[in-house]
Design a protein around this motif. Structure first.
Motif, PDB file in Angstrom:
ATOM      1  N   VAL A 148     -17.844  -7.836   6.408  1.00 54.78           N
ATOM      2  CA  VAL A 148     -18.561  -8.424   5.279  1.00 54.78           C
ATOM      3  C   VAL A 148     -18.667  -7.421   4.129  1.00 54.78           C
ATOM      4  N   LEU A 149     -18.988  -6.172   4.443  1.00 56.09           N
ATOM      5  CA  LEU A 149     -19.095  -5.161   3.384  1.00 56.09           C
ATOM      6  C   LEU A 149     -17.741  -4.924   2.715  1.00 56.09           C
ATOM      7  N   LEU A 150     -16.665  -4.912   3.508  1.00 54.78           N
ATOM      8  CA  LEU A 150     -15.335  -4.725   2.915  1.00 54.78           C
ATOM      9  C   LEU A 150     -14.959  -5.930   2.052  1.00 54.78           C
ATOM     10  N   ASP A 151     -15.317  -7.137   2.506  1.00 54.26           N
ATOM     11  CA  ASP A 151     -15.079  -8.324   1.674  1.00 54.26           C
ATOM     12  C   ASP A 151     -15.871  -8.230   0.370  1.00 54.26           C
ATOM     13  N   ALA A 152     -17.081  -7.700   0.452  1.00 52.20           N
ATOM     14  CA  ALA A 152     -17.897  -7.551  -0.748  1.00 52.20           C
ATOM     15  C   ALA A 152     -17.274  -6.552  -1.716  1.00 52.20           C
ATOM     16  N   VAL A 153     -16.752  -5.442  -1.179  1.00 51.42           N
ATOM     17  CA  VAL A 153     -16.066  -4.462  -2.030  1.00 51.42           C
ATOM     18  C   VAL A 153     -14.859  -5.102  -2.704  1.00 51.42           C
ATOM     19  N   THR A 154     -14.084  -5.852  -1.939  1.00 48.60           N
ATOM     20  CA  THR A 154     -12.896  -6.506  -2.491  1.00 48.60           C
ATOM     21  C   THR A 154     -13.274  -7.507  -3.569  1.00 48.60           C
ATOM     22  N   ALA A 155     -14.313  -8.318  -3.304  1.00 49.63           N
ATOM     23  CA  ALA A 155     -14.737  -9.308  -4.298  1.00 49.63           C
ATOM     24  C   ALA A 155     -15.239  -8.630  -5.567  1.00 49.63           C
ATOM     25  N   TYR A 156     -16.002  -7.560  -5.404  1.00 47.08           N
ATOM     26  CA  TYR A 156     -16.550  -6.834  -6.562  1.00 47.08           C
ATOM     27  C   TYR A 156     -15.431  -6.238  -7.404  1.00 47.08           C
ATOM     28  N   THR A 157     -14.523  -5.524  -6.775  1.00 41.08           N
ATOM     29  CA  THR A 157     -13.451  -4.861  -7.531  1.00 41.08           C
ATOM     30  C   THR A 157     -12.469  -5.863  -8.127  1.00 41.08           C
ATOM     31  N   ALA A 161     -11.726  -5.833 -11.974  1.00 43.57           N
ATOM     32  CA  ALA A 161     -10.353  -5.681 -12.454  1.00 43.57           C
ATOM     33  C   ALA A 161      -9.940  -6.862 -13.327  1.00 43.57           C
ATOM     34  N   ASN A 162     -10.306  -8.066 -12.903  1.00 40.96           N
ATOM     35  CA  ASN A 162      -9.910  -9.237 -13.681  1.00 40.96           C
ATOM     36  C   ASN A 162     -10.648  -9.310 -15.011  1.00 40.96           C
ATOM     37  N   GLN A 163     -11.902  -8.847 -15.043  1.00 44.13           N
ATOM     38  CA  GLN A 163     -12.597  -8.770 -16.330  1.00 44.13           C
ATOM     39  C   GLN A 163     -11.884  -7.810 -17.277  1.00 44.13           C
ATOM     40  N   SER A 164     -11.483  -6.658 -16.771  1.00 45.94           N
ATOM     41  CA  SER A 164     -10.756  -5.689 -17.599  1.00 45.94           C
ATOM     42  C   SER A 164      -9.410  -6.246 -18.036  1.00 45.94           C
ATOM     43  N   LEU A 165      -8.757  -6.968 -17.126  1.00 44.11           N
ATOM     44  CA  LEU A 165      -7.448  -7.526 -17.463  1.00 44.11           C
ATOM     45  C   LEU A 165      -7.579  -8.608 -18.531  1.00 44.11           C
ATOM     46  N   VAL A 166      -8.615  -9.441 -18.451  1.00 38.87           N
ATOM     47  CA  VAL A 166      -8.822 -10.469 -19.473  1.00 38.87           C
ATOM     48  C   VAL A 166      -9.065  -9.819 -20.834  1.00 38.87           C
ATOM     49  N   GLU A 167      -9.893  -8.760 -20.866  1.00 35.76           N
ATOM     50  CA  GLU A 167     -10.139  -8.072 -22.135  1.00 35.76           C
ATOM     51  C   GLU A 167      -8.859  -7.461 -22.690  1.00 35.76           C
ATOM     52  N   ALA A 168      -8.055  -6.884 -21.801  1.00 37.87           N
ATOM     53  CA  ALA A 168      -6.785  -6.298 -22.260  1.00 37.87           C
ATOM     54  C   ALA A 168      -5.856  -7.377 -22.806  1.00 37.87           C
ATOM     55  N   ASP A 210      -0.241 -15.341 -20.523  1.00 36.60           N
ATOM     56  CA  ASP A 210      -0.755 -14.251 -19.691  1.00 36.60           C
ATOM     57  C   ASP A 210      -2.278 -14.215 -19.715  1.00 36.60           C
ATOM     58  N   LEU A 211      -2.854 -14.480 -20.897  1.00 35.11           N
ATOM     59  CA  LEU A 211      -4.316 -14.519 -21.002  1.00 35.11           C
ATOM     60  C   LEU A 211      -4.883 -15.664 -20.172  1.00 35.11           C
ATOM     61  N   ASN A 212      -4.225 -16.823 -20.215  1.00 37.12           N
ATOM     62  CA  ASN A 212      -4.685 -17.965 -19.416  1.00 37.12           C
ATOM     63  C   ASN A 212      -4.620 -17.654 -17.923  1.00 37.12           C
ATOM     64  N   ALA A 213      -3.544 -17.013 -17.498  1.00 41.00           N
ATOM     65  CA  ALA A 213      -3.419 -16.642 -16.079  1.00 41.00           C
ATOM     66  C   ALA A 213      -4.506 -15.646 -15.680  1.00 41.00           C
ATOM     67  N   ALA A 214      -4.797 -14.705 -16.566  1.00 38.16           N
ATOM     68  CA  ALA A 214      -5.851 -13.725 -16.266  1.00 38.16           C
ATOM     69  C   ALA A 214      -7.215 -14.394 -16.182  1.00 38.16           C
ATOM     70  N   GLU A 215      -7.475 -15.369 -17.063  1.00 33.64           N
ATOM     71  CA  GLU A 215      -8.760 -16.076 -17.016  1.00 33.64           C
ATOM     72  C   GLU A 215      -8.893 -16.916 -15.754  1.00 33.64           C
ATOM     73  N   GLN A 222     -14.532 -14.733  -9.435  1.00 31.72           N
ATOM     74  CA  GLN A 222     -15.967 -14.928  -9.617  1.00 31.72           C
ATOM     75  C   GLN A 222     -16.532 -15.878  -8.565  1.00 31.72           C
ATOM     76  N   ALA A 223     -15.774 -16.931  -8.231  1.00 34.25           N
ATOM     77  CA  ALA A 223     -16.220 -17.856  -7.184  1.00 34.25           C
ATOM     78  C   ALA A 223     -16.272 -17.158  -5.830  1.00 34.25           C
ATOM     79  N   THR A 224     -15.274 -16.335  -5.551  1.00 36.71           N
ATOM     80  CA  THR A 224     -15.275 -15.584  -4.292  1.00 36.71           C
ATOM     81  C   THR A 224     -16.439 -14.604  -4.251  1.00 36.71           C
ATOM     82  N   TYR A 225     -16.726 -13.988  -5.369  1.00 40.17           N
ATOM     83  CA  TYR A 225     -17.856 -13.058  -5.457  1.00 40.17           C
ATOM     84  C   TYR A 225     -19.158 -13.774  -5.107  1.00 40.17           C
ATOM     85  N   ALA A 226     -19.366 -14.944  -5.692  1.00 44.17           N
ATOM     86  CA  ALA A 226     -20.594 -15.694  -5.417  1.00 44.17           C
ATOM     87  C   ALA A 226     -20.688 -16.075  -3.940  1.00 44.17           C
ATOM     88  N   GLN A 227     -19.556 -16.382  -3.325  1.00 39.88           N
ATOM     89  CA  GLN A 227     -19.553 -16.744  -1.912  1.00 39.88           C
ATOM     90  C   GLN A 227     -19.929 -15.557  -1.032  1.00 39.88           C
TER      91      GLN A 227
END
Length: 472
Positions: A148-157, A161-168, A210-215, A222-227
């Protein structure tokens, strides 16, 4: 030629202004949300407290704890009370054909106490099996906690990463949109050909895709994070690695995995469970000694009987030696021995898996370090290349497509760097999990550690009661 160079310089100046504005906006947004930003340790603490899979495993472990008091009942007396009462109609045929009828109301009450004195050590071995099952279950719970903790790390990162990629990608789209607008103006002035405009438009549409794919990837993460975490993500702080908690070399990692990984320890307890179960099965072939005490009182209103009631008390000892049960006990013993052999093979398999996982995690973590270093160098070189191409384009030595290609190389390098930084964090936590140390205590999370032994001691010696401890 001088006019063209001036126009190119104007393009560079406007693009630079656009980039500065975007950078200022991002900095302002970040500063406004930094106070409320959630860190990785905070997210891990929430997952540890609220994750449904982990809470379900804790409930399973609490149920496993009850095997011990159930096994301990073999040491305790069994007490049973009986009560019978009813109506009885009697019709007696006497000499001379005389018939007599009566309505009787007999009743009886009794109490029986049975105590096992010896049952071939079945109770002792059953208690030992139950205790070993509890130990194995605790390791299984610890393993689920690591997952569970490893899943949480993966969801967080992934969200980070996707937030940074969307901004880029948004910054890339802004650059391409500005480039396309300026190219169109230069086309109207007769400074470039329609090919340049088409190339700029094609790259803009590619950037939008590319922006649409990143979003889309961000929404999924984000959905996985909430789960996993239990709440929707907001602004996240950069995640740090666990290098300070990791072993110094690969051999140490393998050794720790063999000794401390919960899957290995659980399999070891399972071997002990299977071995002790053999003795439980063999106890069916041994004598069984019990003592039974009982008291009873009965009343009968039949007037033809010499007495109207009976009071009895008795103590009886009983020895039962099985001679032949159709082969049931022998079959159960052979079956238990085969299960014990299987559990030993499973232990060897789990150890091999732990060794492979430790090596893989170690190699992945070392490779992630190299990937980050290479990606950082690539981004620096791509930046230098883009600036050089822009200067050469200003001097008429490069075309619009050269600038677009250099920009595409830069955005691709940044995307790879974002992915490498994400993989670097996940790899360090994966290595910590592979050696069996991904837990609240090691990470020093700001949350109480769940202690399964608390519930165990609450129920182990409970002789009665239907309510679960702590309202659970």
């Amino acid at each position: 030629m001088i006019g063209r160079a001036a126009r190119v310089s104007d393009v560079r100046r406007r693009l630079l202004q656009t980039g500065i504005c975007l950078g200022v906006m991002l900095c302002v947004d970040f500063a406004a949300s930094a106070v409320h930003a959630e860190s990785l340790p905070e997210a891990l603490a929430k997952a540890y407290q609220t994750n449904p899979a982990l809470n379900a495993e804790r409930a399973r472990q609490r149920a496993t704890d009850e095997n011990v008091p159930q096994a301990l009942t073999g040491y305790r007396p069994q007490i049973a009370a009986t009560l019978s009462a009813g109506l009885q109609a009697v019709r007696d045929l006497l000499p001379n054909n005389v018939v007599r009828t009566a309505n009787l109301k007999p009743w009886q009450i009794g109490l029986t106490v049975t105590q096992t004195l010896f049952n071939g050590f079945k109770t002792a071995n059953s208690v030992r099996v139950a205790e070993l099952q509890v130990q194995s279950g605790r390791e299984a719970l610890r393993n689920v906690g690591q997952g569970v903790l490893l899943d949480a790390v993966t969801a967080y990162t992934n969200v980070l990463a996707n937030q940074s990629l969307v901004e880029a990608q948004r910054a890339n789209v802004a650059f391409l949109r500005e480039t396309q607008a300026i190219t169109q103006k230069r086309l109207n002035a007769g400074d470039v050909t329609p090919t340049d405009t088409a190339q700029a438009e094609a790259r803009l549409n590619r950037g939008l895709a590319d922006l649409n794919a990143a979003e889309i990837s961000l929404a999924i993460s984000q959905a996985t994070y909430a789960q996993v975490i239990g709440n929707a993500p907001g602004q996240l702080r950069p995640a740090e690695t666990t290098d300070r908690l990791l072993p110094r070399n690969r051999e140490d990692a393998i050794g720790l995995a063999f000794k401390e990984h919960p899957a290995v320890m659980a399999a070891s307890y399972d071997v002990d469970v299977a071995s002790t179960t053999i003795r439980v099965a063999e106890s069916s072939l041994m004598p069984n000694v019990t003592v039974q005490g009982s008291v009873s009182r009965s009343r009968d209103s039949d007037p033809t009987l010499g007495t109207f009631g009976t009071d009895q008390a008795s103590i009886i000892g009983q020895l039962n030696q099985p001679i032949y049960d159709g082969g049931m006990a022998a079959s159960q013993t052979r079956q238990a021995k085969e299960v014990a052999a299987q559990s030993r093979l499973v232990l060897d398999q789990v150890r091999n898996q732990a060794r492979t996982a430790a090596i893989s995690a170690w190699v992945a973590n070392e490779g992630a370090k190299t990937a980050v270093s290479a990606s950082e160098s690539e981004v620096r070189a791509a930046n230098v290349a883009l600036q050089g191409v822009q200067r050469e384009a200003a001097g008429g030595q490069r075309t619009t497509v050269d600038v677009l290609n250099a920009q595409q190389d830069l955005i691709s390098a940044r995307a790879r760097l974002i992915g490498a930084l994400r993989d670097r964090v996940i790899a360090s936590y994966s290595l910590l999990s592979a050696i069996g140390r991904l837990d609240v205590k090691t990470l020093n999370l700001n949350t109480p550690d769940y202690l399964p032994e608390v519930h165990y001691h609450q129920v182990r010696d409970a002789w009665h009661g239907l309510r679960t401890p702590s309202g659970q």
